[in-house]
Design a protein around this motif. Structure first.
Motif, PDB file in Angstrom:
ATOM      1  N   GLY A 119       1.031  -1.412  -0.061  1.00 64.24           N
ATOM      2  CA  GLY A 119      -0.039  -0.124  -0.094  1.00 64.24           C
ATOM      3  C   GLY A 119       0.909   1.254  -0.021  1.00 64.24           C
ATOM      4  O   GLY A 119       2.157   1.122   0.137  1.00 64.24           O
ATOM      5  N   VAL A 120       0.148   2.248  -0.252  1.00 65.06           N
ATOM      6  CA  VAL A 120       0.907   3.682  -0.334  1.00 65.06           C
ATOM      7  C   VAL A 120       1.650   3.838   0.971  1.00 65.06           C
ATOM      8  O   VAL A 120       2.697   4.690   0.843  1.00 65.06           O
ATOM      9  CB  VAL A 120      -0.005   4.776  -0.880  1.00 65.06           C
ATOM     10  N   ARG A 129       6.957   9.473  -0.525  1.00 68.75           N
ATOM     11  CA  ARG A 129       5.737   9.922  -1.146  1.00 68.75           C
ATOM     12  C   ARG A 129       6.106  11.405  -1.135  1.00 68.75           C
ATOM     13  O   ARG A 129       6.616  12.072  -0.510  1.00 68.75           O
ATOM     14  CB  ARG A 129       4.925   9.817  -0.022  1.00 68.75           C
ATOM     15  N   ARG A 174      -2.856  -4.258  -7.319  1.00 60.42           N
ATOM     16  CA  ARG A 174      -2.465  -3.398  -6.035  1.00 60.42           C
ATOM     17  C   ARG A 174      -0.869  -2.547  -6.255  1.00 60.42           C
ATOM     18  O   ARG A 174      -0.998  -1.696  -5.755  1.00 60.42           O
ATOM     19  CB  ARG A 174      -2.090  -4.694  -4.925  1.00 60.42           C
ATOM     20  N   GLU A 224      -2.161   0.516  -8.161  1.00 60.12           N
ATOM     21  CA  GLU A 224      -3.033   1.531  -7.575  1.00 60.12           C
ATOM     22  C   GLU A 224      -1.918   2.285  -6.654  1.00 60.12           C
ATOM     23  O   GLU A 224      -2.110   3.304  -6.508  1.00 60.12           O
ATOM     24  CB  GLU A 224      -4.226   0.597  -6.483  1.00 60.12           C
ATOM     25  N   THR A 225      -0.892   1.538  -6.119  1.00 61.23           N
ATOM     26  CA  THR A 225       0.029   2.112  -5.273  1.00 61.23           C
ATOM     27  C   THR A 225       0.661   3.083  -6.055  1.00 61.23           C
ATOM     28  O   THR A 225       0.962   4.376  -5.628  1.00 61.23           O
ATOM     29  CB  THR A 225       0.973   1.128  -4.600  1.00 61.23           C
ATOM     30  N   ARG A 268      -1.166   6.110  -6.718  1.00 60.27           N
ATOM     31  CA  ARG A 268      -1.197   6.925  -5.684  1.00 60.27           C
ATOM     32  C   ARG A 268       0.049   7.786  -5.236  1.00 60.27           C
ATOM     33  O   ARG A 268       0.132   8.714  -4.801  1.00 60.27           O
ATOM     34  CB  ARG A 268      -1.764   6.322  -4.585  1.00 60.27           C
TER      35      ARG A 268
END
Length: 202
Positions: A96-97, A104, A144, A147-148, A151
């Motif tokens: 996940g992010v 980030r 997955r 999507e990460t 983001r």
């Protein structure tokens, strides 16, 4: 620096005002992954590099990766490259992010997605549950990662496809020849289509 719960040598922290190129490589501790990570460092063009390797070490050897990581760091230091290496030990199905808090907001993020359940013969034996695992990792896991990457606002996404999607065809450059002949091949083709759908959607 390394992230909590990771393996691998201590990385060289970033210095100076130059923006680093950040590469996330899933399955980066595997055979192909080690080659890819070495190639990334070799082709930096003198730019600062931040490398995040994601691997669950289910089929990769921690000792071999540690040795390879030491060589990467030594090569970077020997060539005057500002290099940061982060090893994240995690399954892509749980990715996940939040796992990438350290990067980030960074610009110039590229993702190279190599992680996969690549056991062709076991995927042919439905009784072992290998088909479910193959589909879960190669399709849902790819989603997955996509999507990460989305983001994190990654600029590039490279997917390691498989020639098995074309069956026994020699015309592997023709998408009309797609004829996967094993559950593994189907899962890789669906992963490829997942990547294409994200490209078109984005």
């Amino acid at each position: 620096m390394t992230t909590d719960g990771t393996t691998g040598p201590e990385a060289t922290p970033h210095q100076g005002n130059h923006e680093a190129d950040t590469y996330i490589v899933t399955g980066g501790a595997g055979f192909i992954g080690k080659w890819v990570t070495a190639s990334i460092l070799k082709k930096t063009g003198g730019r600062n590099i931040r490398l995040v390797v994601v691997d669950n070490f289910a089929t990769s050897d921690r000792g071999e990766w540690s040795d390879h990581a030491e060589k990467l760091l030594a090569s970077a230091n020997g060539n005057g490259i500002v290099f940061e290496l982060i090893t994240l030990e995690k399954d892509i199905l749980q990715l996940g992010v939040d796992d990438f808090a350290a990067i980030r907001g960074q610009k110039n993020i590229s993702v190279v997605h190599l992680a996969a359940d690549s056991r062709v013969l076991p995927s042919l034996d439905g009784a072992t549950g290998a088909v479910n695992k193959c589909m879960e990792v190669n399709v849902l896991g790819t989603q997955r990662v996509l999507e990460t990457a989305s983001r994190l606002d990654a600029k590039r996404f490279v997917y390691a496809a498989s020639s098995t999607c074309y069956g026994n065809s020699l015309s592997v450059l023709d998408r009309n020849c797609v004829a996967p002949n094993s559950p593994y091949a189907v899962s890789k083709y669906l992963g490829e289509e997942m990547v294409r759908s994200y490209r078109d959607w984005e």
